[in-house]
Design an enzyme around this catalytic site. Structure first.
Site, PDB file in Angstrom:
ATOM      1  N   GLU A 258     -28.391  49.827  42.774  1.00  0.00           N
ATOM      2  CA  GLU A 258     -28.728  51.221  43.116  1.00  0.00           C
ATOM      3  C   GLU A 258     -30.190  51.277  43.567  1.00  0.00           C
ATOM      4  O   GLU A 258     -31.091  50.843  42.861  1.00  0.00           O
ATOM      5  CB  GLU A 258     -28.485  52.134  41.907  1.00  0.00           C
ATOM      6  CG  GLU A 258     -28.960  53.565  42.077  1.00  0.00           C
ATOM      7  CD  GLU A 258     -28.458  54.272  43.332  1.00  0.00           C
ATOM      8  OE1 GLU A 258     -27.253  54.464  43.474  1.00  0.00           O
ATOM      9  OE2 GLU A 258     -29.300  54.614  44.211  1.00  0.00           O
TER      10      GLU A 258
ATOM     11  N   THR B  87     -25.928  61.066  44.674  1.00  0.00           N
ATOM     12  CA  THR B  87     -26.161  62.401  45.233  1.00  0.00           C
ATOM     13  C   THR B  87     -25.774  63.457  44.199  1.00  0.00           C
ATOM     14  O   THR B  87     -26.513  64.408  43.950  1.00  0.00           O
ATOM     15  CB  THR B  87     -25.297  62.575  46.502  1.00  0.00           C
ATOM     16  OG1 THR B  87     -25.651  61.559  47.431  1.00  0.00           O
ATOM     17  CG2 THR B  87     -25.493  63.952  47.125  1.00  0.00           C
TER      18      THR B  87
ATOM     19  N   GLY C 131     -26.473  57.807  39.286  1.00  0.00           N
ATOM     20  CA  GLY C 131     -25.939  59.185  39.331  1.00  0.00           C
ATOM     21  C   GLY C 131     -25.725  59.664  40.755  1.00  0.00           C
ATOM     22  O   GLY C 131     -24.990  60.617  40.989  1.00  0.00           O
TER      23      GLY C 131
ATOM     24  N   HIS D 281      -4.915  85.957  25.372  1.00  0.00           N
ATOM     25  CA  HIS D 281      -5.364  87.271  25.838  1.00  0.00           C
ATOM     26  C   HIS D 281      -6.671  87.621  25.144  1.00  0.00           C
ATOM     27  O   HIS D 281      -6.799  87.369  23.948  1.00  0.00           O
ATOM     28  CB  HIS D 281      -4.300  88.321  25.505  1.00  0.00           C
ATOM     29  CG  HIS D 281      -4.707  89.710  25.872  1.00  0.00           C
ATOM     30  ND1 HIS D 281      -4.738  90.142  27.184  1.00  0.00           N
ATOM     31  CD2 HIS D 281      -5.137  90.757  25.114  1.00  0.00           C
ATOM     32  CE1 HIS D 281      -5.145  91.407  27.214  1.00  0.00           C
ATOM     33  NE2 HIS D 281      -5.401  91.793  25.969  1.00  0.00           N
TER      34      HIS D 281
HETATM   35  P1  FAD Z   1     -23.278  59.170  46.258  1.00  0.00           P
HETATM   36  O1  FAD Z   1     -23.239  60.117  45.135  1.00  0.00           O
HETATM   37  O2  FAD Z   1     -23.946  59.577  47.510  1.00  0.00           O
HETATM   38  O3  FAD Z   1     -23.963  57.848  45.696  1.00  0.00           O
HETATM   39  C1  FAD Z   1     -24.258  56.768  46.518  1.00  0.00           C
HETATM   40  C2  FAD Z   1     -25.414  56.001  45.908  1.00  0.00           C
HETATM   41  O4  FAD Z   1     -25.571  54.789  46.631  1.00  0.00           O
HETATM   42  C3  FAD Z   1     -26.761  56.719  46.018  1.00  0.00           C
HETATM   43  O5  FAD Z   1     -27.325  56.828  44.720  1.00  0.00           O
HETATM   44  C4  FAD Z   1     -27.604  55.818  46.918  1.00  0.00           C
HETATM   45  O6  FAD Z   1     -28.970  55.768  46.529  1.00  0.00           O
HETATM   46  C5  FAD Z   1     -26.934  54.468  46.724  1.00  0.00           C
HETATM   47  N1  FAD Z   1     -27.100  53.564  47.869  1.00  0.00           N
HETATM   48  C6  FAD Z   1     -26.784  53.810  49.166  1.00  0.00           C
HETATM   49  N2  FAD Z   1     -27.016  52.723  49.921  1.00  0.00           N
HETATM   50  C7  FAD Z   1     -27.481  51.771  49.076  1.00  0.00           C
HETATM   51  C8  FAD Z   1     -27.903  50.438  49.256  1.00  0.00           C
HETATM   52  N3  FAD Z   1     -27.888  49.837  50.459  1.00  0.00           N
HETATM   53  N4  FAD Z   1     -28.358  49.751  48.179  1.00  0.00           N
HETATM   54  C9  FAD Z   1     -28.409  50.336  46.948  1.00  0.00           C
HETATM   55  N5  FAD Z   1     -28.010  51.590  46.726  1.00  0.00           N
HETATM   56  C10 FAD Z   1     -27.537  52.307  47.771  1.00  0.00           C
HETATM   57  N6  FAD Z   1     -19.113  67.514  45.082  1.00  0.00           N
HETATM   58  C11 FAD Z   1     -18.331  68.107  44.151  1.00  0.00           C
HETATM   59  O7  FAD Z   1     -17.263  67.573  43.836  1.00  0.00           O
HETATM   60  N7  FAD Z   1     -18.701  69.273  43.543  1.00  0.00           N
HETATM   61  C12 FAD Z   1     -19.865  69.885  43.843  1.00  0.00           C
HETATM   62  O8  FAD Z   1     -20.171  70.939  43.275  1.00  0.00           O
HETATM   63  C13 FAD Z   1     -20.709  69.297  44.818  1.00  0.00           C
HETATM   64  N8  FAD Z   1     -21.880  69.868  45.135  1.00  0.00           N
HETATM   65  C14 FAD Z   1     -22.704  69.256  46.040  1.00  0.00           C
HETATM   66  C15 FAD Z   1     -23.905  69.866  46.360  1.00  0.00           C
HETATM   67  C16 FAD Z   1     -24.762  69.281  47.275  1.00  0.00           C
HETATM   68  C17 FAD Z   1     -26.078  69.943  47.603  1.00  0.00           C
HETATM   69  C18 FAD Z   1     -24.400  68.040  47.884  1.00  0.00           C
HETATM   70  C19 FAD Z   1     -25.334  67.373  48.846  1.00  0.00           C
HETATM   71  C20 FAD Z   1     -23.205  67.432  47.579  1.00  0.00           C
HETATM   72  C21 FAD Z   1     -22.337  68.027  46.655  1.00  0.00           C
HETATM   73  N9  FAD Z   1     -21.105  67.471  46.328  1.00  0.00           N
HETATM   74  C22 FAD Z   1     -20.287  68.088  45.419  1.00  0.00           C
HETATM   75  C23 FAD Z   1     -20.654  66.205  46.943  1.00  0.00           C
HETATM   76  C24 FAD Z   1     -20.890  65.028  45.964  1.00  0.00           C
HETATM   77  O9  FAD Z   1     -22.250  64.973  45.626  1.00  0.00           O
HETATM   78  C25 FAD Z   1     -20.451  63.731  46.632  1.00  0.00           C
HETATM   79  O10 FAD Z   1     -19.110  63.850  47.060  1.00  0.00           O
HETATM   80  C26 FAD Z   1     -20.545  62.557  45.654  1.00  0.00           C
HETATM   81  O11 FAD Z   1     -21.856  62.408  45.160  1.00  0.00           O
HETATM   82  C27 FAD Z   1     -20.112  61.267  46.344  1.00  0.00           C
HETATM   83  O12 FAD Z   1     -20.209  60.211  45.449  1.00  0.00           O
HETATM   84  P2  FAD Z   1     -20.407  58.700  45.969  1.00  0.00           P
HETATM   85  O13 FAD Z   1     -20.423  57.878  44.729  1.00  0.00           O
HETATM   86  O14 FAD Z   1     -19.425  58.414  47.024  1.00  0.00           O
HETATM   87  O15 FAD Z   1     -21.831  58.681  46.683  1.00  0.00           O
END
Ligand code: FAD
Ligand code: NAD
Length: 465
Positions: free
Chosen positions: A36, A43, A41, A444
């Site tokens: 990471e 996004t 955690g 209820h």
């Molecule tokens: P991410 O959570 O994006 O995690 C990917 C991780 O990979 C990141 O920590 C990044 O630093 C790491 N990474 C990337 N490339 C590399 C690399 N080359 N080397 C090392 N580390 C790397 N979804 C919901 O279900 N409910 C919600 O209420 C909701 N609200 C949201 C609000 C906002 C403002 C945003 C922007 C998104 C929201 N989402 C919500 C969407 C949700 O955040 C994403 O769908 C979810 O985080 C995706 O998870 P992921 O594990 O695929 O990727």
């Protein structure tokens, strides 16, 4: 000199997809490393779901205090409410820190090694990590790509100066006088509502003719009405041309070609997110794509053997709970279990005020799928709990097959309806029929009674309408 380590499962990205996969793999005794580049955690915990919901709550409480400062029918009075946005952001950061610390602890508890640094893919089994103090090479049997997504820029309006993404919008130093939001989708409306409640003049520019175009129009009407009551301006069916020469207004064009300039102290660009597939060597693998995203099958396998992809990098729906469910499944597959990703439904919630929740098929989707369905809605105006909560706008709607009454979809709009998502998904996953939901005793007074009443109404004998 780079050190080389080996592992069975190497996960790139510690977001909800990656960290859940790693925890589950650890539970199953699979040797696992997560790489990471930022805080665990992803996004979701750092700059997405959790911080946005924290600000939504704070803005809601502030708005309520301001309402009480006027004439409240509840008999409550408050004098001169004020908000210290620095403290609000610090409170939100505290929640984020607790949760990201918790993820780190869970990884450790399950024997997962967390490597902090940016990964670069060399081939389908080898990754190099820049840890800031040197590089590490990691070799694996299974490579899981969980690198998530990033905000999509607009060529005519790059992220710079007054133009910000959700990441900056979640940590404001102050509230701008005038905020223009580009994109009337999830982020634009959730955060646009926050900024409006915190005192900004908010204008939302949406390319389509209505807000939240992916939801059906009946569901979005109460949200549009609430935005109008709050004083949020909607500019629908407009094309964004960029900032004006002075950099203090957004140029927009309507369908007739007429141009206007919307004054803006800040511009929140929220026109979607794109899978993070560039700039870290992924191109070397030449994996099949589905548009911008990695193409995966129903086991989250990519086109290369033992290279898996989950979450946002694998495209829509970009939702944290979908990423988590995929991550758990991939870990079990790597551990030798038989699994397939075939959920009956992936619920979606838009945390606007009122909230929208959907699970399964909307009436039009059921029709498009060739299903002959009955549809029934129960309004919160007829629900006692909704009245006591001063939130009678909205309804619960059920969609079920006409022949055997199998429930195929649920939708709701109203204050607090996000919590109905569990009941909706459970009934779909368990193959409930209208009679099952209608025959279940619902406590209820709760908003959930509207779920039972919608099912009863579809059967032709709702009790309270
Ligand atoms: P991410 O959570 O994006 O995690 C990917 C991780 O990979 C990141 O920590 C990044 O630093 C790491 N990474 C990337 N490339 C590399 C690399 N080359 N080397 C090392 N580390 C790397 N979804 C919901 O279900 N409910 C919600 O209420 C909701 N609200 C949201 C609000 C906002 C403002 C945003 C922007 C998104 C929201 N989402 C919500 C969407 C949700 O955040 C994403 O769908 C979810 O985080 C995706 O998870 P992921 O594990 O695929 O990727
Ligand atoms: P979105 O897809 O929800 O909305 C983008 C909106 O921008 C759409 O309505 C689209 O028509 C509009 N648009 C596109 N180009 C435009 C242009 N040039 N001018 C004006 N409008 C334009 O995307 P988002 O709000 O950026 O959110 C990204 C993703 O993050 C979501 O799709 C969702 O997967 C996830 N998310 C989920 C939640 C949640 O679950 N509550 C909350 C926030 C984000």
């Amino acid at each position: 000199m780079s050190e080389t380590r080996t592992t069975t499962l190497l996960v790139i990205g510690g977001g909800p997809g990656g960290y859940v996969a790693a925890i589950r793999a650890g539970q199953l005794g699979v040797s696992t490393i997560v790489v990471e580049g930022q805080q665990p955690g992803g996004t979701c915990l750092n700059i997405g779901c959790i911080p946005s919901k924290a600000l939504i709550h704070a803005a809601q409480e502030y708005e309520r205090a301001r309402e009480y400062a006027g004439a409240s029918p509840l008999g409550i009075s408050v004098q001169a409410p004020a908000i210290d946005i620095g403290k609000t952001v610090a409170w939100k950061d505290g929640i984020v820190a607790r949760l990201t610390g918790g993820v780190e602890a869970l990884l450790k508890k399950n024997g997962v090694q967390l490597v902090r640094g940016w990964a670069r893919v060399l081939d389908g089994k080898t990754v190099e990590v820049d840890t800031g103090q040197g590089s590490q090479r990691i070799q694996c049997e299974h490579l899981l790509l969980a690198a998530g997504s990033e905000p999509m820029p607009l060529p005519s309006m790059p992220f710079a100066g007054r133009v910000i993404s959700s990441t900056e919008a979640l940590s404001p130093a102050s509230i701008p006088g005038r905020l223009v939001v580009v994109g009337g989708g999830y982020i634009g409306l959730e955060l646009g509502t926050v900024y409006r409640k915190l005192g900004a003049e908010v204008t939302v520019v949406e390319a389509q003719e209505r807000i939240l175009p992916t939801y059906d129009a009946e569901l979005t009407k109460p949200v549009a009405a609430a935005l109008a009551r709050m004083g949020v301006q909607l500019c629908l069916g407009r094309k964004v041309l960029g900032m004006n020469a002075a950099g203090d207004a957004v140029r927009v064009q309507d369908a007739s070609g007429a141009e206007t300039a919307l004054p803006a102290d800040q511009v929140l660009l929220a026109i979607g997110r794109r899978p993070r597939t560039q700039g870290w060597g992924l191109e070397n693998l030449q994996l099949d794509r589905a548009g911008n995203a990695l193409r995966i099958d129903d086991q989250c396998r990519t086109s290369m053997r033992n290279v898996w992809a989950i979450g946002d990098i694998a495209g829509e729906p970009m939702l944290a709970h979908r990423a988590m469910a995929q991550g758990e499944m991939v870990a079990e597959l790597v551990a030798g279990q038989r699994r397939r990703f075939a959920p009956a439904a992936i619920p979606a919630v838009c945390f606007t005020d009122p909230e929208i929740v959907t699970a399964g098929l909307a009436p039009q989707q059921a029709q498009a799928a060739g299903l002959d369905c009955v549809t029934a809605a129960f309004p919160f105006a007829a629900n006692g709990r909704a009245m006591t909560l001063e939130s009678t706008d909205g309804f619960v709607r059920v969609v079920a097959r006409r022949d055997n009454h199998l429930v195929v979809g649920w939708q709701a709009v109203g204050r607090g309806v996000s919590e109905l998502a569990a009941a909706f998904s459970q009934s779909l996953e368990m193959g409930a029929r209208l009679e099952d939901v209608g025959g279940t005793i619902h406590a209820h007074p709760t908003l959930g009674e509207a779920v039972q009443e919608a099912a009863l109404r579809a059967l032709g004998h709702a009790l309270h309408i």
